[in-house]
Enzyme design. Structure first.
Site, PDB file in Angstrom:
ATOM      1  N   HIS A  41       0.811  -1.223   0.000  1.00  0.00           N
ATOM      2  CA  HIS A  41       0.000   0.000   0.000  1.00  0.00           C
ATOM      3  C   HIS A  41       0.845   1.274   0.000  1.00  0.00           C
ATOM      4  CE1 HIS A  41      -3.752  -2.066   0.363  1.00  0.00           C
ATOM      5  NE2 HIS A  41      -3.495  -2.563   1.551  1.00  0.00           N
TER       6      HIS A  41
ATOM      7  N   HIS B 292      -6.924  -6.780  -0.529  1.00  0.00           N
ATOM      8  CA  HIS B 292      -6.936  -5.343  -0.776  1.00  0.00           C
ATOM      9  C   HIS B 292      -6.090  -5.018  -2.007  1.00  0.00           C
ATOM     10  CE1 HIS B 292      -7.557  -5.836   3.628  1.00  0.00           C
ATOM     11  NE2 HIS B 292      -8.481  -4.914   3.423  1.00  0.00           N
TER      12      HIS B 292
ATOM     13  N   ASP C 278      -5.469 -12.441   3.403  1.00  0.00           N
ATOM     14  CA  ASP C 278      -6.689 -11.897   3.989  1.00  0.00           C
ATOM     15  C   ASP C 278      -7.915 -12.085   3.099  1.00  0.00           C
ATOM     16  OD1 ASP C 278      -5.429 -10.164   2.252  1.00  0.00           O
ATOM     17  OD2 ASP C 278      -5.407  -8.463   3.609  1.00  0.00           O
TER      18      ASP C 278
ATOM     19  N   ASP D 135      -3.551 -10.473  -2.446  1.00  0.00           N
ATOM     20  CA  ASP D 135      -4.098  -9.895  -1.219  1.00  0.00           C
ATOM     21  C   ASP D 135      -5.532  -9.418  -1.485  1.00  0.00           C
ATOM     22  OD1 ASP D 135      -2.791  -8.459   1.529  1.00  0.00           O
ATOM     23  OD2 ASP D 135      -4.559  -7.444   0.726  1.00  0.00           O
TER      24      ASP D 135
END
Length: 313
Positions: A125, A164, A246, A162
């Site tokens: 990120h 996200h 996740d 992931d």
């Protein structure tokens, strides 16, 4: 050949506030799971410190200076609502950079077949001048640029599964036509980026939004229809993986319904691509995953595939 496992105790000194999902216990859970494994074919490596020169391949000096200036001498500070630094965070972040550049060196030099970096804080990120989403430096993007600029590769692929979107990796490699970045991720979800029309300056970004509550069947469909054909067209000379776990059905921060078998399948498919195009050369790094049991089991399953491929080809 073997699989390298890169980690360092400094990553346990990156301490987040009580109740924070990206916590020391994540790495402790992974260590416990890995300690129970058969270590045949696994080479443990203590991650060295990365360098500013490594980081400067994707971040400007102003970002490095800001991170160093923010690092506290004691206690912890918040860079934003999600992203914190304690007195041990700076060293941990530099170890994360060093883990990835060293893993790339080991794989491309033929010392090991593939590698996994069990490090924290994560990295996907972190944008050019913005630490966010628990991340300080863009570790996988740094690894890609290291492979391109130091080892002289012409094509490096990064696959991020992931839950996200890897907005940081996208931002850092937006103009880098030698790198293909593919991200599958739940949408809508933090950080809000990752629409299919975000494609980079040379079509080198491929985003695949997935609807909430979708599971392994949807994963397989998008990989078979989109991800794997794109990778085979690109013909990477190295495959990098942002391995966030996740998307697991038990994860508290998202709503996809994957399980360990899905992560095994995805890892096998990416290793197949690497076998076809780049002699099986894969470097993977830990990103998210916040249910401790699911994280530990999924990481172990992912690493077991890498070890099997490293041992038997």
């Amino acid at each position: 050949m073997t699989t390298a496992l890169l980690t360092h105790p400094d990553c346990l000194n990156h301490v987040t506030p009580p109740g924070h999902p990206e916590r020391v216990d994540r790495l402790m859970a992974i260590y416990s799971a890995l300690d129970a494994m058969d270590h045949t074919g696994l080479q443990r490596v203590e991650a060295p410190m990365g360098t500013d020169a490594d980081i400067l391949r994707v971040h400007p000096q102003a970002h490095i200076d800001a991170i160093k200036a923010a690092a506290p001498n004691s206690g912890s500070i918040a860079l934003d609502a999600d992203t914190h630094m304690s007195e041990g965070s700076l060293n941990a972040a530099y170890r994360g950079v060093g883990a990835m550049t060293t893993a790339v060196d080991m794989v491309l030099n033929g010392d090991v077949q593939n590698a996994f970096a069990a490090m924290r804080p994560p990295g996907h990120h972190a944008e050019k001048q913005t630490p966010m989403g628990f991340c300080l430096f863009g570790n996988v993007a740094i690894a890609a640029k290291h492979a391109l600029d130091v080892h002289g590769l012409e094509r490096v692929a990064i696959v991020d599964f992931d839950v996200h979107h890897g907005n940081g990796t996208q931002d850092l490699l937006w103009d880098e036509g030698r790198a293909l970045f593919i991200s599958s991720h739940q949408m809508p979800l933090y950080p809000g980026s990752g629409a299919a029309d975000e494609t980079g300056t040379s079509g080198n970004i491929l985003n695949i939004p997935l609807p909430p509550n979708s599971g392994g069947a949807e994963l397989r469909k998008v990989y078979e229809r989109i991800v794997l054909p794109a990778l085979n067209d690109f013909k990477p000379q190295l495959v990098l993986i942002s391995a966030g776990f996740d998307a697991h059905r038990n994860d508290p921060l998202a709503n996809l319904n994957w399980d360990e078998a899905d992560f095994v399948w995805a890892t096998e498919q990416l290793c197949d691509v690497a076998d076809t195009h780049c002699e099986g050369r894969v470097v993977s790094t830990l990103e998210g995953g916040y249910d401790l049991d699911a994280l530990a089991a999924s990481t172990r399953a992912h690493l077991e595939v890498l070890i099997e491929r490293g041992t038997h080809g």
